[in-house]
Enzyme design. Structure first.
Site, PDB file in Angstrom:
ATOM      1  N   ASN A 124       0.843  -1.186   0.000  1.00 27.45           N
ATOM      2  CA  ASN A 124       0.000   0.000   0.000  1.00 27.45           C
ATOM      3  C   ASN A 124       0.886   1.246   0.000  1.00 27.45           C
ATOM      4  O   ASN A 124       2.111   1.161   0.073  1.00 27.45           O
ATOM      5  CB  ASN A 124      -0.951  -0.027   1.200  1.00 27.45           C
ATOM      6  CG  ASN A 124      -2.241   0.718   0.928  1.00 27.45           C
ATOM      7  OD1 ASN A 124      -2.246   1.769   0.286  1.00 27.45           O
ATOM      8  ND2 ASN A 124      -3.338   0.179   1.421  1.00 27.45           N
TER       9      ASN A 124
ATOM     10  N   HIS B  34      23.311  -0.229  12.540  1.00 25.49           N
ATOM     11  CA  HIS B  34      24.482   0.599  12.820  1.00 25.49           C
ATOM     12  C   HIS B  34      25.056   0.244  14.182  1.00 25.49           C
ATOM     13  O   HIS B  34      24.359  -0.276  15.057  1.00 25.49           O
ATOM     14  CB  HIS B  34      24.096   2.085  12.786  1.00 25.49           C
ATOM     15  CG  HIS B  34      23.484   2.494  11.490  1.00 25.49           C
ATOM     16  ND1 HIS B  34      24.246   2.855  10.408  1.00 25.49           N
ATOM     17  CD2 HIS B  34      22.198   2.567  11.091  1.00 25.49           C
ATOM     18  CE1 HIS B  34      23.438   3.140   9.389  1.00 25.49           C
ATOM     19  NE2 HIS B  34      22.202   2.973   9.784  1.00 25.49           N
TER      20      HIS B  34
ATOM     21  N   GLY C  70      -0.722  -1.682   8.608  1.00 28.89           N
ATOM     22  CA  GLY C  70      -0.169  -0.357   8.378  1.00 28.89           C
ATOM     23  C   GLY C  70       0.709   0.132   9.510  1.00 28.89           C
ATOM     24  O   GLY C  70       0.425  -0.082  10.680  1.00 28.89           O
TER      25      GLY C  70
ATOM     26  N   THR D 282      10.963  -7.242  16.110  1.00 26.08           N
ATOM     27  CA  THR D 282      12.385  -7.282  16.441  1.00 26.08           C
ATOM     28  C   THR D 282      12.945  -8.699  16.460  1.00 26.08           C
ATOM     29  O   THR D 282      14.152  -8.874  16.484  1.00 26.08           O
ATOM     30  CB  THR D 282      12.642  -6.638  17.822  1.00 26.08           C
ATOM     31  OG1 THR D 282      11.913  -7.371  18.809  1.00 26.08           O
ATOM     32  CG2 THR D 282      12.216  -5.171  17.832  1.00 26.08           C
ATOM     33  N   LYS D 283      12.056  -9.695  16.469  1.00 24.24           N
ATOM     34  CA  LYS D 283      12.463 -11.110  16.500  1.00 24.24           C
ATOM     35  C   LYS D 283      11.604 -11.883  15.508  1.00 24.24           C
ATOM     36  O   LYS D 283      10.537 -11.431  15.103  1.00 24.24           O
ATOM     37  CB  LYS D 283      12.270 -11.681  17.901  1.00 24.24           C
ATOM     38  CG  LYS D 283      13.161 -11.051  18.957  1.00 24.24           C
ATOM     39  CD  LYS D 283      12.994 -11.773  20.273  1.00 24.24           C
ATOM     40  CE  LYS D 283      13.717 -11.238  21.430  1.00 24.24           C
ATOM     41  NZ  LYS D 283      14.864 -10.585  21.495  1.00 24.24           N
TER      42      LYS D 283
ATOM     43  N   ARG E  32       4.754  -9.515  19.539  1.00 19.29           N
ATOM     44  CA  ARG E  32       4.730 -10.835  20.155  1.00 19.29           C
ATOM     45  C   ARG E  32       3.483 -11.590  19.694  1.00 19.29           C
ATOM     46  O   ARG E  32       2.469 -10.976  19.337  1.00 19.29           O
ATOM     47  CB  ARG E  32       4.766 -10.733  21.673  1.00 19.29           C
ATOM     48  CG  ARG E  32       3.534 -10.116  22.255  1.00 19.29           C
ATOM     49  CD  ARG E  32       3.667  -9.730  23.704  1.00 19.29           C
ATOM     50  NE  ARG E  32       2.444  -9.323  24.315  1.00 19.29           N
ATOM     51  CZ  ARG E  32       1.601  -8.376  23.914  1.00 19.29           C
ATOM     52  NH1 ARG E  32       1.821  -7.727  22.814  1.00 19.29           N
ATOM     53  NH2 ARG E  32       0.520  -8.092  24.593  1.00 19.29           N
TER      54      ARG E  32
END
Length: 186
Positions: free
Chosen positions: A83, A113, A140, A163-164, A178
């Site tokens: 989208n 970084h 979204g 993040t995982k 999660r």
């Protein structure tokens, strides 16, 4: 190794290397053409996207505006839909399985970084690939962080920060994202 080869291998690389800068400039020019075009759904494969992306199967549709860093590291399966307002920092490969959908303003980041400010100021970075299975729905405003894998049929809630890794056949939400329930597929 060239900086491009280091980037592809997941090693630290200098992001202002002339070859990488030229690749980003190429992508910017193609994205400018794409984002200014009057290409419509049903017009068939977009020729600018065909030139920009690493691989693009049939039925891919990307709403404008769209942004990516290189394009060549994006590999999209059949009937993938992005989208409006999605941004992909494809310093490493981003592979998306067939029939996956992304809501507006989804962000996919492969670049990472150093935490140390002196190292960070050196212009060195690294990148980790992201893999998204088939039939995935990303709501979204979600953010996918470097190195994650999202399993087939997963649903990622709007605004989530992944993040995982997320397994297949689940609904996952939140920051950090999660699993909140399993899906019964069938």
């Amino acid at each position: 190794m060239t900086e491009r080869e280091k980037m592809a291998a997941g090693l630290d690389y200098y992001d202002m290397d002339p070859e990488l800068s030229a690749m980003r400039n190429r992508a910017r020019k193609l994205l400018r053409d794409f984002n200014r075009s009057d290409f419509l759904e049903g017009d068939g494969p977009n020729p600018v996207l065909k030139e920009l992306l690493g691989t693009m199967a049939d039925g891919v549709f990307i709403e404008m505006p769209f942004h990516c860093a290189y394009g060549v590291n994006l590999h999209l399966g059949e009937n993938v839909y992005f989208n409006a307002g999605c941004a992909i920092l494809d310093c490493a490969d981003v592979r998306v399985g067939a029939n996956s959908m992304f809501g507006p303003a989804v962000q996919i980041y492969t670049a990472t970084h150093a935490f140390d400010p002196v190292e960070r100021a050196s212009g060195r970075e690294s990148a980790q690939p992201i893999t998204i299975g088939h039939d995935v729905w990303v709501g979204g405003g979600a953010i996918l962080c470097p190195g994650v894998t999202i399993g087939d049929n997963a649903v990622i809630g709007a605004g989530s920060v992944v993040t995982k890794d997320i397994p297949a056949n689940v609904v996952a939400v939140g920051n950090p994202c999660r699993v909140v329930r399993e899906l019964e597929i069938g």
